[in-house]
Design an enzyme around this catalytic site. Structure first.
Site, short mmCIF file in Angstrom:
data_model
loop_
_atom_site.label_atom_id
_atom_site.label_comp_id
_atom_site.label_asym_id
_atom_site.label_seq_id
_atom_site.Cartn_x
_atom_site.Cartn_y
_atom_site.Cartn_z
N ARG A 1 -0.73 -0.26 -19.60
CA ARG A 1 -0.87 -0.97 -20.87
C ARG A 1 -1.70 -0.10 -22.35
NH1 ARG A 1 -5.00 -4.83 -18.08
NH2 ARG A 1 -5.29 -2.67 -16.97
N ASP B 1 3.85 -2.67 -8.00
CA ASP B 1 2.12 -2.71 -7.70
C ASP B 1 1.90 -2.65 -6.08
OD1 ASP B 1 -0.42 -3.53 -9.11
OD2 ASP B 1 -0.40 -4.28 -7.13
N TYR C 1 -7.66 -6.16 -0.35
CA TYR C 1 -7.41 -7.13 -1.21
C TYR C 1 -7.24 -8.66 -0.38
CZ TYR C 1 -7.27 -4.02 -5.41
OH TYR C 1 -7.41 -3.12 -6.24
O1 CP3 Z 1 2.38 4.55 -13.73
C1 CP3 Z 1 2.02 3.95 -12.48
O2 CP3 Z 1 1.25 4.51 -11.81
C2 CP3 Z 1 3.08 2.94 -11.77
C3 CP3 Z 1 2.46 1.65 -11.88
C4 CP3 Z 1 1.33 1.15 -10.94
C5 CP3 Z 1 0.89 0.02 -11.01
N1 CP3 Z 1 0.04 -0.54 -10.10
C6 CP3 Z 1 1.16 -1.17 -12.16
C7 CP3 Z 1 0.01 -2.13 -12.55
C8 CP3 Z 1 0.93 1.88 -9.56
C9 CP3 Z 1 0.97 2.86 -9.13
C10 CP3 Z 1 0.14 0.56 -9.29
C11 CP3 Z 1 -0.83 0.93 -8.04
C12 CP3 Z 1 -1.93 0.04 -7.82
N2 CP3 Z 1 -2.22 -1.67 -7.99
C13 CP3 Z 1 -3.21 0.58 -7.18
C14 CP3 Z 1 -3.44 1.98 -6.79
C15 CP3 Z 1 -3.89 2.67 -7.75
C16 CP3 Z 1 -5.24 2.83 -8.28
O3 CP3 Z 1 -5.24 2.68 -9.60
O4 CP3 Z 1 -6.00 2.85 -7.62
C17 CP3 Z 1 -4.00 -0.55 -6.91
C18 CP3 Z 1 -5.56 -0.44 -6.56
C19 CP3 Z 1 -3.45 -1.67 -7.64
C20 CP3 Z 1 -3.98 -3.28 -7.56
C21 CP3 Z 1 -4.07 -3.61 -9.15
N3 CP3 Z 1 -2.90 -4.13 -9.89
C22 CP3 Z 1 -5.16 -3.88 -9.80
C23 CP3 Z 1 -6.71 -3.52 -9.57
C24 CP3 Z 1 -4.74 -4.14 -11.14
C25 CP3 Z 1 -5.44 -4.49 -12.34
C26 CP3 Z 1 -5.67 -3.12 -12.97
C27 CP3 Z 1 -6.38 -3.32 -14.19
O5 CP3 Z 1 -6.53 -2.36 -15.06
O6 CP3 Z 1 -6.44 -4.68 -14.81
C28 CP3 Z 1 -3.29 -4.25 -11.10
C29 CP3 Z 1 -2.48 -4.67 -12.08
C30 CP3 Z 1 -1.46 -3.55 -12.78
N4 CP3 Z 1 -0.70 -2.72 -11.89
C31 CP3 Z 1 -1.28 -3.18 -14.09
C32 CP3 Z 1 -0.18 -2.22 -14.08
C33 CP3 Z 1 0.36 -1.71 -15.19
C34 CP3 Z 1 -1.85 -3.85 -15.06
C35 CP3 Z 1 -1.19 -5.46 -15.32
C36 CP3 Z 1 -0.97 -5.82 -16.76
O7 CP3 Z 1 -0.03 -5.38 -17.45
O8 CP3 Z 1 -1.86 -6.79 -17.19
#
Ligand code: CP3
Length: 349
Positions: A34, A79, A156
């Site tokens: 984002r 994700d 989760y």
């Molecule tokens: O560039 C990258 O690293 C690849 C994209 C990626 C996403 N999720 C996209 C995403 C990766 C590697 C992940 C892994 C992920 N997802 C983890 C492990 C990495 C970490 O940060 O600890 C975890 C715990 C998740 C679970 C998850 N998915 C969470 C906690 C959230 C909310 C995060 C937030 O800041 O709101 C997501 C959603 C998510 N995954 C988004 C993205 C770009 C945001 C979604 C949106 O566009 O609204």
């Protein structure tokens, strides 16, 4: 085809194998997301899950930071929770709240009803994204695939969303250990198949995210989690570098290393050299700038970057990264400046 074979391995893959590199390679956790205007433009038209499930769109998001930032690897846009959707737990990415699981798995009876995940049919769209990205990427830029590690994914599924204390997860672990083992084994088995599918489709390295593992005592990690993470890593196609990452792991580093991985991801709560000693100097390390540093202009975060590079002392096997994901409020220009800074400070004649 012979022309597809790069003359030398890309720097990031050399570093993952602890070989000398022309400069310290850098990629940034959550580099697709984002904080990037191009991503927000796509998100205005599609939900997060729609983006993940549309290979052409997911491939575009994966490629955006490579073009915009000059990072040394692409990370697949997906994700860690996609793998649990086929369990029928009701996965949703609710606005502003992060992931929500509408029907969490709380006890032995619910675990007993789970059936194994059919990875090729449930997650084929991810493999298609990998193929599209690999076709579009320059040969010198590797694609990193990824999955959640069993503990973080299970947390989760059991809690139903993000958690502070992981009480339901720890309760299941301690009070119904057989159900816990069954749940983690099921996730671990699916995860190995999922990562091998990404590798078969063209991912050249994979990262296991155990983001919340720092919530565990060292004994609980060793008894209830390590065997499952190890099973995932041992089940992977040989020869592909594995990056094993967690946060809050200062007290767990030797155990994380024992579970496996060619590179251990460090967060910013440890000094990089102390973390490297704790995991052993015969593996690589990735890290470990505090993502908050990037909210300030480059002149302010330069000393923190130099400090990390000084602690790495140019030894082969360091991949520069953040200690956790880029924050949504981060200015893109700061991120680009970081990538250039690391390359300039580490360029070897
Ligand atoms: O560039 C990258 O690293 C690849 C994209 C990626 C996403 N999720 C996209 C995403 C990766 C590697 C992940 C892994 C992920 N997802 C983890 C492990 C990495 C970490 O940060 O600890 C975890 C715990 C998740 C679970 C998850 N998915 C969470 C906690 C959230 C909310 C995060 C937030 O800041 O709101 C997501 C959603 C998510 N995954 C988004 C993205 C770009 C945001 C979604 C949106 O566009 O609204």
């Amino acid at each position: 085809m012979l022309t597809d074979v790069p003359p030398v391995e890309p720097p990031l893959l050399l570093a993952a194998r602890r070989q000398p590199t022309p400069f310290t390679p850098v990629w940034l956790m959550r580099q697709a997301g984002r904080y990037m205007p191009e991503y927000r433009a796509l998100r205005a038209r599609h939900s997060f899950l729609e983006l993940c499930k549309t290979p052409s769109a997911a491939a575009e998001v994966t490629l955006q930071p490579v073009e915009r930032l000059g990072v040394d690897a692409a990370i697949l846009f997906a994700d860690i929770l996609l793998i649990v959707e086929p369990l029928g737990v009701g996965l949703e990415f609710a606005k502003g709240e992060g992931p929500v699981i509408h029907r969490p798995i709380r006890g032995a009876a619910e675990v007993a009803r789970l059936t194994p995940i059919d990875v090729p049919s449930a997650l084929g769209f991810v493999f298609e994204t990998v193929r599209l990205v690999r076709q579009a990427l320059p040969v010198g830029v590797p694609l990193i695939g990824f999955a959640g590690a069993p503990f973080t994914v299970a947390s989760y599924v059991v809690e139903g969303g993000p958690s502070r204390d992981f009480t339901a997860t720890k309760r299941l672990m301690h009070e119904e250990p057989e159900a816990w083992t069954r749940l983690l084994s099921l996730i671990a088995h699916a995860t190995a198949g999922y990562l091998n599918g990404q590798i078969a489709a063209g991912a050249q390295a994979v990262q296991l995210f155990d983001s919340w593992v720092g919530a565990l005592s060292p004994d609980d990690y060793r008894d209830f989690v390590l065997p499952h993470t190890r099973a995932v890593i041992r089940g992977l196609t040989p020869g592909v570098p594995v990056i094993h990452f967690g946060t809050g792991t200062a007290g767990l580093l030797p155990s994380l290393r024992a579970a496996g991985g060619d590179v251990i991801g460090l967060d910013w709560r440890v000094d990089l050299d102390a973390g490297w000693r704790a995991v052993g100097e015969d593996v690589g390390v990735q890290g470990n700038l505090d993502p908050v540093a990037l909210l300030s202009p480059p002149a302010r975060f330069e000393s923190a970057v130099r400090n990390i590079l000084d602690r790495a002392r140019g030894r082969p096997g360091h991949i520069f990264n953040l200690g956790h994901g880029i924050l949504p409020a981060t200015p893109v220009e700061h991120v680009k400046a970081l990538v250039e800074m690391v390359h300039e400070l580490t360029a070897r004649p």
